[in-house]
Scaffold this motif. Structure first.
Motif, PDB file in Angstrom:
ATOM      1  N   ALA A 119       0.836  -1.209   0.000  1.00 52.17           N
ATOM      2  CA  ALA A 119       0.000   0.000   0.000  1.00 52.17           C
ATOM      3  C   ALA A 119       0.868   1.255   0.000  1.00 52.17           C
ATOM      4  CB  ALA A 119      -0.927  -0.003   1.211  1.00 52.17           C
TER       5      ALA A 119
ATOM      6  N   THR B 291     -12.384  -1.877   7.601  1.00 48.30           N
ATOM      7  CA  THR B 291     -11.518  -0.899   8.269  1.00 48.30           C
ATOM      8  C   THR B 291     -10.273  -0.607   7.429  1.00 48.30           C
ATOM      9  OG1 THR B 291     -12.288  -1.663  10.418  1.00 48.30           O
ATOM     10  CG2 THR B 291     -10.253  -0.413  10.406  1.00 48.30           C
TER      11      THR B 291
ATOM     12  N   ALA C 267      -9.363   3.034   5.737  1.00 45.62           N
ATOM     13  CA  ALA C 267      -8.084   3.722   5.957  1.00 45.62           C
ATOM     14  C   ALA C 267      -7.357   3.919   4.628  1.00 45.62           C
ATOM     15  CB  ALA C 267      -7.213   2.935   6.930  1.00 45.62           C
TER      16      ALA C 267
ATOM     17  N   ALA D 243      -8.941   6.824   2.636  1.00 45.46           N
ATOM     18  CA  ALA D 243      -8.577   8.140   3.191  1.00 45.46           C
ATOM     19  C   ALA D 243      -7.126   8.471   2.855  1.00 45.46           C
ATOM     20  CB  ALA D 243      -8.802   8.160   4.701  1.00 45.46           C
ATOM     21  N   LEU D 244      -6.228   7.508   3.040  1.00 47.42           N
ATOM     22  CA  LEU D 244      -4.807   7.750   2.744  1.00 47.42           C
ATOM     23  C   LEU D 244      -4.594   8.030   1.252  1.00 47.42           C
ATOM     24  CD1 LEU D 244      -3.225   4.983   5.006  1.00 47.42           C
ATOM     25  CD2 LEU D 244      -2.872   7.441   5.270  1.00 47.42           C
TER      26      LEU D 244
ATOM     27  N   ILE E 283     -16.795   7.439   3.901  1.00 46.06           N
ATOM     28  CA  ILE E 283     -15.405   7.805   4.206  1.00 46.06           C
ATOM     29  C   ILE E 283     -14.838   8.699   3.086  1.00 46.06           C
ATOM     30  CG2 ILE E 283     -14.073   5.870   3.184  1.00 46.06           C
ATOM     31  CD1 ILE E 283     -13.450   6.685   6.764  1.00 46.06           C
TER      32      ILE E 283
ATOM     33  N   ALA F 128     -16.202  12.118   3.842  1.00 45.67           N
ATOM     34  CA  ALA F 128     -15.509  12.659   5.013  1.00 45.67           C
ATOM     35  C   ALA F 128     -14.100  13.121   4.630  1.00 45.67           C
ATOM     36  CB  ALA F 128     -15.450  11.617   6.131  1.00 45.67           C
TER      37      ALA F 128
ATOM     38  N   LEU G 244     -12.524  16.858   5.020  1.00 47.90           N
ATOM     39  CA  LEU G 244     -11.324  17.140   5.806  1.00 47.90           C
ATOM     40  C   LEU G 244     -10.214  17.764   4.960  1.00 47.90           C
ATOM     41  CD1 LEU G 244     -11.423  13.856   7.862  1.00 47.90           C
ATOM     42  CD2 LEU G 244     -11.759  16.153   8.793  1.00 47.90           C
TER      43      LEU G 244
ATOM     44  N   VAL H  31     -16.012  10.703  10.222  1.00 51.49           N
ATOM     45  CA  VAL H  31     -15.107  11.855  10.089  1.00 51.49           C
ATOM     46  C   VAL H  31     -13.856  11.616  10.941  1.00 51.49           C
ATOM     47  CG1 VAL H  31     -14.855  14.349  10.415  1.00 51.49           C
ATOM     48  CG2 VAL H  31     -17.038  13.409   9.642  1.00 51.49           C
TER      49      VAL H  31
ATOM     50  N   GLN I 270     -12.583   8.740  11.819  1.00 50.45           N
ATOM     51  CA  GLN I 270     -11.774   7.691  11.170  1.00 50.45           C
ATOM     52  C   GLN I 270     -10.945   8.277  10.031  1.00 50.45           C
ATOM     53  OE1 GLN I 270     -15.102   5.055  10.203  1.00 50.45           O
ATOM     54  NE2 GLN I 270     -14.133   3.440  11.401  1.00 50.45           N
ATOM     55  N   ALA I 271     -11.602   9.034   9.161  1.00 55.17           N
ATOM     56  CA  ALA I 271     -10.889   9.613   8.018  1.00 55.17           C
ATOM     57  C   ALA I 271      -9.800  10.573   8.508  1.00 55.17           C
ATOM     58  CB  ALA I 271     -11.869  10.338   7.094  1.00 55.17           C
ATOM     59  N   PHE I 272     -10.124  11.340   9.543  1.00 53.83           N
ATOM     60  CA  PHE I 272      -9.149  12.311  10.052  1.00 53.83           C
ATOM     61  C   PHE I 272      -7.927  11.605  10.644  1.00 53.83           C
ATOM     62  CE2 PHE I 272      -7.630  15.326  13.386  1.00 53.83           C
ATOM     63  CZ  PHE I 272      -7.134  16.277  12.506  1.00 53.83           C
TER      64      PHE I 272
ATOM     65  N   ALA J 261      -6.749   8.598   9.808  1.00 53.02           N
ATOM     66  CA  ALA J 261      -5.947   8.032   8.714  1.00 53.02           C
ATOM     67  C   ALA J 261      -5.150   9.137   8.015  1.00 53.02           C
ATOM     68  CB  ALA J 261      -6.848   7.301   7.724  1.00 53.02           C
ATOM     69  N   LEU J 262      -5.815  10.255   7.714  1.00 50.36           N
ATOM     70  CA  LEU J 262      -5.124  11.357   7.028  1.00 50.36           C
ATOM     71  C   LEU J 262      -4.006  11.932   7.899  1.00 50.36           C
ATOM     72  CD1 LEU J 262      -8.229  13.163   5.469  1.00 50.36           C
ATOM     73  CD2 LEU J 262      -6.349  12.121   4.184  1.00 50.36           C
TER      74      LEU J 262
ATOM     75  N   GLY K   4      -1.143   9.524   8.041  1.00 48.69           N
ATOM     76  CA  GLY K   4      -0.469   9.614   6.739  1.00 48.69           C
ATOM     77  C   GLY K   4       0.403  10.855   6.647  1.00 48.69           C
TER      78      GLY K   4
ATOM     79  N   ILE L 219      -8.814   1.668  13.152  1.00 47.47           N
ATOM     80  CA  ILE L 219      -8.375   2.465  11.998  1.00 47.47           C
ATOM     81  C   ILE L 219      -6.906   2.881  12.174  1.00 47.47           C
ATOM     82  CG2 ILE L 219      -9.003   4.845  12.700  1.00 47.47           C
ATOM     83  CD1 ILE L 219     -10.260   3.630   9.416  1.00 47.47           C
TER      84      ILE L 219
ATOM     85  N   ALA M 147      -4.963  -0.176  11.147  1.00 48.14           N
ATOM     86  CA  ALA M 147      -5.039  -0.331   9.688  1.00 48.14           C
ATOM     87  C   ALA M 147      -4.137   0.688   8.998  1.00 48.14           C
ATOM     88  CB  ALA M 147      -6.491  -0.174   9.217  1.00 48.14           C
ATOM     89  N   SER M 148      -4.079   1.909   9.523  1.00 44.35           N
ATOM     90  CA  SER M 148      -3.225   2.935   8.918  1.00 44.35           C
ATOM     91  C   SER M 148      -1.757   2.551   9.035  1.00 44.35           C
ATOM     92  CB  SER M 148      -3.479   4.296   9.586  1.00 44.35           C
ATOM     93  OG  SER M 148      -4.833   4.684   9.424  1.00 44.35           O
TER      94      SER M 148
ATOM     95  N   LEU N  72      -1.056  -0.074   6.444  1.00 42.24           N
ATOM     96  CA  LEU N  72      -1.000   0.448   5.074  1.00 42.24           C
ATOM     97  C   LEU N  72       0.230   1.317   4.843  1.00 42.24           C
ATOM     98  CD1 LEU N  72      -4.792   1.270   4.805  1.00 42.24           C
ATOM     99  CD2 LEU N  72      -3.577  -0.479   3.486  1.00 42.24           C
ATOM    100  N   LEU N  73       0.783   1.870   5.915  1.00 40.76           N
ATOM    101  CA  LEU N  73       1.973   2.715   5.765  1.00 40.76           C
ATOM    102  C   LEU N  73       3.263   1.905   5.913  1.00 40.76           C
ATOM    103  CD1 LEU N  73       0.560   5.857   7.565  1.00 40.76           C
ATOM    104  CD2 LEU N  73       1.134   5.667   5.139  1.00 40.76           C
TER     105      LEU N  73
END
Lengths: 285, 285
Positions: free
Chosen positions: A193, A227, A231, A234-235, A254, A257, A261, B228, B230-232, B234-235, B238, B254, B257-258, B261-262
């Motif tokens: 990812a 989940t 994520a 969003a990323l 998402i 959202a 953001l 919101v 969750q998205a915040f 992850a962002l 990131g 989340i 999961a982030s 993914l990173l």
């Protein structure tokens, strides 16, 4: 950069500066027994229901894939695409590896559709791009070629450049090529990812084109896939993806959202309106 | 950069290169009637339950805030912090604007705790930093000063630099100052989250320190706040946040999961183990 598509009535603009466009992925039998049966039995009510439901949940474009073993894809893709495009007013994304099926289906649907997909493979380029050009459609270009999926962001950028170069040589404008940087499952390769996110940033910076992503491969085989998909979306949107092919019933929230953001939704009007507009009945599983 | 904390037994490292550290935020009566009543009635069973539950759901550190009108904060903070730190083996984050309450509570808990928080306000700096130094604790520094919360990333960076400068002058190592770039609600200002993401990137690049974020202010007043948040998260992760203060029952998934993914979770071992280890009973609302 803007890619414009249209259906019977509705014009959709995929815009690198967002908000993100959602391609509803549910009309696709891959791994979906109920959809496979519906296609084989010509149970079009089920397909119609999924089409209108995806639109209600925020799809801007509807993907149509009829790839079931035993089905005549050429006639089935045209038939289903015609049914779906007669029902909804948004653009269709014709999803098939079969040039004959694409060529036949593209003639029976209105507006300016999207073709899913070409890649850097020579046969794909020579078979699919002329169909895109003849109809002045737009196309998704997958960042892989005859050597497979490159293992670096730079390698995937090179394939994207090749696809765009071949498309523009045929007279397809650069903005009508949307690049999919591809993502492999992170359960098999923990850097998969991260590589896709780096590819998004590189392609955005170097080519400036619209970028599409699938949101479900990445989580294959993992627990709580939703989940991971949330994520990842969003990323990816944070990194610069402007279009996602996903299940709007599960993931449009998402996406909305993330747009909010990232400063693309003044007064949160689009976000709030989205939740107010949702059907009251729960989505089907 | 690494900030190390420890509780009775467990050493926790907040690391700019991840995985992300989670501060469980649930022991806080702000807007939580049940917790406010528990504190006023000394119903410590409820607090104990929330402490162990947050640990079960992935909290690495537990925030302890006892700010209820009518409660003697000085004795209550020390009492609750002692109860919680006697129950769990992870570090405590003492959360209070009251220097006397912090000074008393910090003396009754083991290990190296975190203080939440100081800011660029002169009175905060002069009241709180000496308490941090005396105990060789770590501290969260909010990116606001006597003029309020700066409206630009550069302005918030300047406040962060000031806090770090004042801390190091007192002998507190730079790595023991964690900066919170602050986020306002995106429902009131649609650029609020984007500004915070830009601030995270700027502080990471310029100062290289650990960055903490709260995950719930951003969604205040909006529908589907969890989405919101969750998205915040992850962002923000990131963009470079390495620590989040949030509800682990709702948001640790989340965060995991982030990280996955990173590229910070080889073979997805941490992610998979997290879901396997979760309690089977549903979390309390």
């Amino acid at each position: 950069m803007q890619t414009t598509l249209h259906g019977t009535k509705k014009l959709i603009t995929i815009d690198t500066d967002g908000p993100v466009t959602i391609i509803g992925e549910k009309i696709n039998p891959t791994g979906q027994k109920k959809m496979a049966s519906a296609l084989l039995e010509k149970n079009f009510d089920y397909i119609r229901e999924l089409a209108t439901r995806q639109v209600a949940y925020g799809a801007d474009i509807l993907d149509v894939n009829v790839g079931v073993p035993g089905l005549d894809e050429e006639s089935a893709l045209a038939e289903v695409a015609q049914i779906v495009s007669g029902l909804v007013d948004i653009p269709i994304c014709l999803d098939s590896p079969n040039p004959a099926a694409l060529a036949r289906a593209i003639d029976v649907i209105p507006g300016k559709p999207l073709i899913n997909s070409v890649s850097g493979e020579e046969k794909k380029l020579s078979d699919i791009l002329p169909i895109v050009k003849a109809r002045e459609a737009a196309v998704i270009g997958l960042a892989m070629d005859d050597d497979g999926i490159p293992a670096t962001a730079e390698g995937r950028l090179k394939v994207a450049e090749k696809i765009i170069e071949r498309a523009t040589r045929l007279g397809i404008p650069q903005e009508d090529v949307i690049i999919d940087p591809l993502v492999l499952t992170v359960g098999a390769d923990s850097k998969a990812a991260e590589l896709t996110l780096a590819t998004i940033r590189l392609i955005r910076e170097q080519l400036g084109v619209n970028i599409n992503l699938g949101a479900s491969n990445v989580s294959f085989g993992l627990p709580e896939r939703l989940t991971v998909n949330q994520a990842f979306l969003a990323l990816s949107i944070g990194a610069g993806a402007s279009c996602v092919i996903s299940d709007p019933m599960k993931l449009a929230n998402i996406v909305r959202a993330s747009d909010l953001l990232l400063g693309r939704d003044e007064y949160a009007i689009r976000y709030i309106r989205y939740f107010r507009s949702l059907p009251k009945d729960p989505p089907p599983s």
